[in-house]
Design a protein around this motif. Sequence first.
Motif, PDB file in Angstrom:
ATOM      1  N   HIS A 126       0.776  -1.258   0.000  1.00 52.13           N
ATOM      2  CA  HIS A 126       0.000   0.000   0.000  1.00 52.13           C
ATOM      3  C   HIS A 126       0.803   1.301   0.000  1.00 52.13           C
ATOM      4  O   HIS A 126       0.215   2.373  -0.089  1.00 52.13           O
ATOM      5  CB  HIS A 126      -1.027  -0.002   1.148  1.00 52.13           C
ATOM      6  CG  HIS A 126      -0.442   0.152   2.527  1.00 52.13           C
ATOM      7  ND1 HIS A 126      -1.205   0.569   3.601  1.00 52.13           N
ATOM      8  CD2 HIS A 126       0.820  -0.052   3.007  1.00 52.13           C
ATOM      9  CE1 HIS A 126      -0.442   0.616   4.682  1.00 52.13           C
ATOM     10  NE2 HIS A 126       0.772   0.244   4.354  1.00 52.13           N
ATOM     11  N   ALA A 169      -1.216  -0.150  10.379  1.00 52.30           N
ATOM     12  CA  ALA A 169      -0.904   0.999  11.243  1.00 52.30           C
ATOM     13  C   ALA A 169      -0.383   2.205  10.465  1.00 52.30           C
ATOM     14  O   ALA A 169      -0.435   3.336  10.951  1.00 52.30           O
ATOM     15  CB  ALA A 169       0.125   0.593  12.283  1.00 52.30           C
ATOM     16  N   HIS A 170       0.136   1.958   9.263  1.00 51.75           N
ATOM     17  CA  HIS A 170       0.669   3.060   8.453  1.00 51.75           C
ATOM     18  C   HIS A 170      -0.348   3.481   7.405  1.00 51.75           C
ATOM     19  O   HIS A 170      -1.137   2.652   6.943  1.00 51.75           O
ATOM     20  CB  HIS A 170       1.979   2.616   7.783  1.00 51.75           C
ATOM     21  CG  HIS A 170       3.007   2.160   8.765  1.00 51.75           C
ATOM     22  ND1 HIS A 170       3.151   0.836   9.123  1.00 51.75           N
ATOM     23  CD2 HIS A 170       3.908   2.867   9.498  1.00 51.75           C
ATOM     24  CE1 HIS A 170       4.112   0.736  10.031  1.00 51.75           C
ATOM     25  NE2 HIS A 170       4.589   1.949  10.282  1.00 51.75           N
ATOM     26  N   ASP A 255       0.332  -4.419  12.205  1.00 56.76           N
ATOM     27  CA  ASP A 255       1.342  -3.644  12.934  1.00 56.76           C
ATOM     28  C   ASP A 255       0.717  -2.606  13.872  1.00 56.76           C
ATOM     29  O   ASP A 255       1.440  -1.871  14.540  1.00 56.76           O
ATOM     30  CB  ASP A 255       2.369  -3.004  11.983  1.00 56.76           C
ATOM     31  CG  ASP A 255       1.755  -2.423  10.732  1.00 56.76           C
ATOM     32  OD1 ASP A 255       0.516  -2.317  10.671  1.00 56.76           O
ATOM     33  OD2 ASP A 255       2.522  -2.066   9.811  1.00 56.76           O
ATOM     34  N   GLY A 297       1.212  -5.159   6.773  1.00 61.67           N
ATOM     35  CA  GLY A 297       2.345  -5.226   7.697  1.00 61.67           C
ATOM     36  C   GLY A 297       2.064  -6.091   8.916  1.00 61.67           C
ATOM     37  O   GLY A 297       1.031  -6.765   9.018  1.00 61.67           O
TER      38      GLY A 297
HETATM   39 ZN   LIG Z   1       2.364  -0.912   8.199  1.00 61.36          ZN
END
Ligand SMILES: [Zn+2]
Length: 355
Positions: A126, A169-170, A255, A297
């Motif tokens: 992503h 998480a990102h 993550d 992730g």
């Molecule tokens: Zn991530």
Amino acid sequence: MTEKIHIVYSEKHRLHRDPAEIHAENPWRVENIVSELKSSDLWSLVDLIETPSPDYNTVLLAHSVEYVEWLKRECNKGFHYIDADTYVNEYTCDLAASFATASRQAALSALRHGGVWIILARPGGHHAGRNGRAMSAPTLGFCIFDYTSIAALSVLNYEAIPLALDFDAHHGNGSQEILWSEPRVIHVDIHQWRIYPGTGWVTDIGGQGAEGTKINIPLYRGSGDPEFAWTLNYVVKRVVDIVKPNILVVFAGFDAHVDDPLSGLEATEHTYTLYGSYLRELLETNIIQGVIIILGGGYSRGLISGFKSLVEGLLGLKKPVVIEPRSPGEHVENTLPLILKKLIENLENMKSKSF
Ligand SMILES: [Zn+2]
């Protein structure tokens, strides 16, 4: 929902590796997930599918020819870093292209036949934009091709509405960049605010003509199960009610787990069971036709337990515990009504154009 879940896996993913074995994105991530599933009762409910041959025309749905050609040249040089975070070797391009191809095929299968299709993709997806690094990000963030966009864009020719949900998480800056001006793909991205790649502001709602179709939910450091539960109740469920998507494309990163060293979020297995159960509910009630889950992730034990919890929720083997929802903050609460208003306007616009 008693049918098996389809998992797309290839041993070839092991070839994409850092010989020094110091990189967080390593083959053990997927191998440990598979071993965990194999050693549980879940395995009897898995239909394991081999990854298809790479089809670069599919990759071009989301990426430019120049980027793909540049990557092929880089991969041909063998193992090296193409930026401070991201390594490639002679197998990386074909591997990523085969997972991109799998993402397209899974999206079409989910639309035609329904069910759950999980792609155990490596390397990640992503953060890769149309031409590589997206939205001024310093690196590709371990990613090569954006599987999420490819899966979502693949069904547009069939007049289907895909909803992409990214809970890595990102921020999915690559997906956002690729889908920015495409009103037919709804993209909800839940991520930690101000960590890599630094994008995904709540006020980023889509390009001209696509306003409201891109929904960013940035979470403060320390957010966890209560904020994920709130976002499910007050964002994801409302968006599904408004959009009535045919399929869901989930970029499932783990993550945000409390154990993960790459984020400051504190989700536990309860979040993933909750999200899995919700997906099950959508399938059982025929609100959506199918679900595609693409591995994102996750760099700790939380990847294994989180993934298993998501699947257990999906299969109804584990019931979610009650989580008291907590708002991610005023930045989200104050902007959400405007985003949803724009989303509704946009969908009405599209409907009037199609008649
Ligand atoms: Zn991530």
